[in-house]
Scaffold this motif. Sequence first.
Motif, PDB file in Angstrom:
ATOM      1  N   VAL A 142       0.854  -1.190   0.000  1.00 51.28           N
ATOM      2  CA  VAL A 142       0.000   0.000   0.000  1.00 51.28           C
ATOM      3  C   VAL A 142       0.891   1.242   0.000  1.00 51.28           C
ATOM      4  O   VAL A 142       1.816   1.357   0.805  1.00 51.28           O
ATOM      5  N   TRP A 143       0.573   2.151  -0.925  1.00 50.96           N
ATOM      6  CA  TRP A 143       1.380   3.373  -1.039  1.00 50.96           C
ATOM      7  C   TRP A 143       0.488   4.578  -0.724  1.00 50.96           C
ATOM      8  O   TRP A 143      -0.390   4.929  -1.499  1.00 50.96           O
ATOM      9  N   VAL A 144       0.738   5.191   0.438  1.00 50.42           N
ATOM     10  CA  VAL A 144      -0.076   6.314   0.915  1.00 50.42           C
ATOM     11  C   VAL A 144       0.581   7.622   0.458  1.00 50.42           C
ATOM     12  O   VAL A 144       1.806   7.769   0.550  1.00 50.42           O
ATOM     13  N   GLN A 145      -0.263   8.562  -0.027  1.00 45.81           N
ATOM     14  CA  GLN A 145       0.252   9.809  -0.590  1.00 45.81           C
ATOM     15  C   GLN A 145      -0.078  11.024   0.265  1.00 45.81           C
ATOM     16  O   GLN A 145      -1.241  11.265   0.564  1.00 45.81           O
ATOM     17  N   ASP A 146       0.929  11.761   0.608  1.00 47.06           N
ATOM     18  CA  ASP A 146       0.845  13.184   0.926  1.00 47.06           C
ATOM     19  C   ASP A 146       0.292  13.600   2.292  1.00 47.06           C
ATOM     20  O   ASP A 146      -0.215  12.800   3.064  1.00 47.06           O
ATOM     21  N   TYR A 147       0.387  14.923   2.487  1.00 48.32           N
ATOM     22  CA  TYR A 147       0.212  15.524   3.811  1.00 48.32           C
ATOM     23  C   TYR A 147      -1.183  15.365   4.385  1.00 48.32           C
ATOM     24  O   TYR A 147      -1.365  15.458   5.592  1.00 48.32           O
ATOM     25  N   GLN A 148      -2.192  15.116   3.538  1.00 50.09           N
ATOM     26  CA  GLN A 148      -3.562  14.973   4.069  1.00 50.09           C
ATOM     27  C   GLN A 148      -3.717  13.655   4.829  1.00 50.09           C
ATOM     28  O   GLN A 148      -4.667  13.498   5.593  1.00 50.09           O
ATOM     29  N   VAL A 198       9.395   5.854   4.226  1.00 51.37           N
ATOM     30  CA  VAL A 198       8.817   7.197   4.142  1.00 51.37           C
ATOM     31  C   VAL A 198       9.656   7.971   3.124  1.00 51.37           C
ATOM     32  O   VAL A 198      10.855   8.183   3.325  1.00 51.37           O
ATOM     33  N   GLY A 199       9.003   8.378   2.013  1.00 51.84           N
ATOM     34  CA  GLY A 199       9.716   9.057   0.940  1.00 51.84           C
ATOM     35  C   GLY A 199       9.494  10.558   0.976  1.00 51.84           C
ATOM     36  O   GLY A 199       8.403  11.031   1.296  1.00 51.84           O
ATOM     37  N   PHE A 200      10.547  11.297   0.643  1.00 53.70           N
ATOM     38  CA  PHE A 200      10.503  12.757   0.591  1.00 53.70           C
ATOM     39  C   PHE A 200      11.031  13.202  -0.771  1.00 53.70           C
ATOM     40  O   PHE A 200      11.718  12.443  -1.441  1.00 53.70           O
ATOM     41  N   GLN A 201      10.746  14.455  -1.126  1.00 56.09           N
ATOM     42  CA  GLN A 201      11.253  14.966  -2.398  1.00 56.09           C
ATOM     43  C   GLN A 201      12.778  15.167  -2.356  1.00 56.09           C
ATOM     44  O   GLN A 201      13.465  14.919  -3.328  1.00 56.09           O
ATOM     45  N   LEU A 202      13.281  15.632  -1.194  1.00 57.24           N
ATOM     46  CA  LEU A 202      14.696  15.983  -1.109  1.00 57.24           C
ATOM     47  C   LEU A 202      15.341  15.312   0.105  1.00 57.24           C
ATOM     48  O   LEU A 202      14.672  15.059   1.113  1.00 57.24           O
ATOM     49  N   PRO A 203      16.652  15.067   0.047  1.00 54.54           N
ATOM     50  CA  PRO A 203      17.336  14.468   1.200  1.00 54.54           C
ATOM     51  C   PRO A 203      17.157  15.300   2.473  1.00 54.54           C
ATOM     52  O   PRO A 203      17.044  14.756   3.571  1.00 54.54           O
ATOM     53  N   GLY A 204      17.079  16.623   2.327  1.00 58.09           N
ATOM     54  CA  GLY A 204      16.921  17.498   3.499  1.00 58.09           C
ATOM     55  C   GLY A 204      15.649  17.177   4.269  1.00 58.09           C
ATOM     56  O   GLY A 204      15.634  17.203   5.508  1.00 58.09           O
ATOM     57  N   ARG A 458      10.805   5.491 -13.649  1.00 58.35           N
ATOM     58  CA  ARG A 458      11.990   5.212 -12.844  1.00 58.35           C
ATOM     59  C   ARG A 458      11.768   5.637 -11.383  1.00 58.35           C
ATOM     60  O   ARG A 458      12.187   4.959 -10.456  1.00 58.35           O
ATOM     61  N   TRP A 459      11.086   6.761 -11.204  1.00 58.76           N
ATOM     62  CA  TRP A 459      10.783   7.252  -9.853  1.00 58.76           C
ATOM     63  C   TRP A 459       9.955   6.216  -9.086  1.00 58.76           C
ATOM     64  O   TRP A 459      10.300   5.830  -7.968  1.00 58.76           O
ATOM     65  N   ALA A 460       8.861   5.778  -9.699  1.00 59.43           N
ATOM     66  CA  ALA A 460       7.965   4.847  -9.017  1.00 59.43           C
ATOM     67  C   ALA A 460       8.670   3.509  -8.784  1.00 59.43           C
ATOM     68  O   ALA A 460       8.557   2.913  -7.708  1.00 59.43           O
ATOM     69  N   GLU A 461       9.409   3.067  -9.788  1.00 58.94           N
ATOM     70  CA  GLU A 461      10.104   1.786  -9.628  1.00 58.94           C
ATOM     71  C   GLU A 461      11.096   1.845  -8.482  1.00 58.94           C
ATOM     72  O   GLU A 461      11.198   0.905  -7.703  1.00 58.94           O
ATOM     73  N   SER A 462      11.831   2.931  -8.379  1.00 57.32           N
ATOM     74  CA  SER A 462      12.856   2.959  -7.339  1.00 57.32           C
ATOM     75  C   SER A 462      12.199   2.982  -5.955  1.00 57.32           C
ATOM     76  O   SER A 462      12.661   2.313  -5.034  1.00 57.32           O
ATOM     77  N   PHE A 463      11.052   3.679  -5.819  1.00 56.90           N
ATOM     78  CA  PHE A 463      10.357   3.653  -4.528  1.00 56.90           C
ATOM     79  C   PHE A 463       9.815   2.246  -4.247  1.00 56.90           C
ATOM     80  O   PHE A 463      10.011   1.683  -3.168  1.00 56.90           O
ATOM     81  N   LEU A 464       9.156   1.676  -5.243  1.00 58.22           N
ATOM     82  CA  LEU A 464       8.505   0.372  -5.031  1.00 58.22           C
ATOM     83  C   LEU A 464       9.533  -0.746  -4.850  1.00 58.22           C
ATOM     84  O   LEU A 464       9.309  -1.678  -4.063  1.00 58.22           O
ATOM     85  N   ASP A 465      10.653  -0.664  -5.544  1.00 53.56           N
ATOM     86  CA  ASP A 465      11.717  -1.664  -5.347  1.00 53.56           C
ATOM     87  C   ASP A 465      12.215  -1.620  -3.912  1.00 53.56           C
ATOM     88  O   ASP A 465      12.368  -2.649  -3.257  1.00 53.56           O
ATOM     89  N   ASP A 466      12.471  -0.412  -3.432  1.00 49.84           N
ATOM     90  CA  ASP A 466      12.960  -0.279  -2.053  1.00 49.84           C
ATOM     91  C   ASP A 466      11.906  -0.784  -1.074  1.00 49.84           C
ATOM     92  O   ASP A 466      12.213  -1.520  -0.136  1.00 49.84           O
ATOM     93  N   LEU A 467      10.654  -0.422  -1.323  1.00 48.94           N
ATOM     94  CA  LEU A 467       9.586  -0.821  -0.403  1.00 48.94           C
ATOM     95  C   LEU A 467       9.428  -2.340  -0.384  1.00 48.94           C
ATOM     96  O   LEU A 467       9.238  -2.936   0.679  1.00 48.94           O
TER      97      LEU A 467
END
Length: 476
Positions: A142-148, A198-204, A458-467
């Motif tokens: 399950v991939w949950v999106q965003d601040y809401q 938990v994924g973020f846009q930037l390393p910071g 590539r973005w989605a794959e890298s998140f889903l591979d890690d997950l």
Amino acid sequence: MSAERHRTSKKASFVVVANRLPVDRVVNPDGSVDWRTSPGGLVSAFEPVMRTHRGAWVGWPGSADDDLEPFTHNDLQLEPVHLSAEDIEFYYEGFSNATLWPLYHDVVAPPTYHREWWDRYVAINHRFAEASARVAAEDGLVWVQDYQLQLVPQMLRQLRPDLRIGFFLHIPFPPTELFQQLPWRGQILQGLLGADLVGFQLPGGAQNFVRLVRQRFSYETRRDRIRTPDGRTVVARAYPIAIDSTGMHELAMSDATAQRAAEIRADLEDPKIVFLGVDRLDYTKGMPERIRAFGELIADGTFDPEDAVFLQVATPSRERVEQYRLLRDDIDRLVGRINGDTGRLGRPPIIYLHNSYPREEMAAMFRAADVMVVTPLRDGMNLVAKEYVACREGDTGALVLSEFAGAAKELRQAYLVNPHDIDGLKSVMATAANDSTRNKARRMRIMRRHVFEHDIDRWAESFLDDLSRLGPGTEA
Ligand code: ADQ
């Protein structure tokens, strides 16, 4: 009509959970209802991913008190979550968009804290968690999106410990000092810690999160890993979001788009330079700053209004939230004043369109524009900057980009600017417009390579591979 109803949901092994379903309801003249894929950052980002994975999507259908059964639209399994008018007011317009949104965007507008908004945020997050628990198959992802929906990971883990849970925050995660303002800071952190990744846009952003968890709960942390007291490992990492670069490029290069781009320039009376701004009408996007800068460039003679036009397109957004209404009035006034002072009949220097457009029209505008001006005061990523780069023919065009957009970390060859500095903004806009073809091409070439190599798949794959490598019982 492509929607088809089914009373009981099929179990899905891949589930996206987002505030909004990726469709808008359209009522036909005969009263029948249709659905249309909706515009917006999240939706444009996810469409291709959902198609490849054939998953289910849990979300709100977009209007109050819609009691819809699960249905499919263009092969997507959609699981509507019901929200009443008061839910929308307290959970969405209130806590999500008048508390979290400004707080997470460097408090560029003051956040409002109301306990009844928070209570409703908790209740609605629960509703989303329950809907997700119902539809997710055993051991599903399950991939949950965003601040809401920041409490959903923890709530869902309590309901369904078998699931692998990912969370992605599309907006910036604020510096620790700002986050500490939030009266419910501990609960939000615990909510997110329910995820495996938990994924973020930037390393910071990821670093801010890990630091807060260590400070507040004294959990053991090592680089991007957090050890929770129940023995799980939570990973916090950056995944800068991308676009469907090839799809956008092909659309922009079509004959129909080329023709439309030429028509747009002709409608603007074929000026020498077309500046373009494209945003959701939001106070984080720095629209008044760029309009003011352009107005001054015309007023001080840097650009002749016979030669230069600024086309600003703004999607209506969150119109019931007060800050957004004020912004709309400010921009109306500002554009009116500049056009009144410096335009002539039939030739206003700023063309302002307050409307949403189909992808084809957006691609034509990107293709028609000589200088794209993206000046947010703070932005998680900013897809518009990447879309412009993808829509250019060859290495033409120039991108003016705020240092405070996540995209600036990748598109380092843009004409970078601090949007708070109006003189700086004026000078960078003038440089971008007047720079040599060779300089512009060199910058654009490097940005294009980046945008095409790092696409949405590539973005989605890298998140889903890690997950899929993390999750229940696995040692990260
Ligand atoms: P947004 O704040 O909505 O997204 P952005 O990333 O620029 O901002 O995405 C906006 C999208 O809407 C783009 O795809 C753009 O083309 C489209 N759009 C804008 N104006 C439009 C119009 N008038 N008509 C039609 N389409 C229009 C949030 C975060 C961002 C982050 C994204 C994705 O605030 O920082 O990049 O999510 O994670």
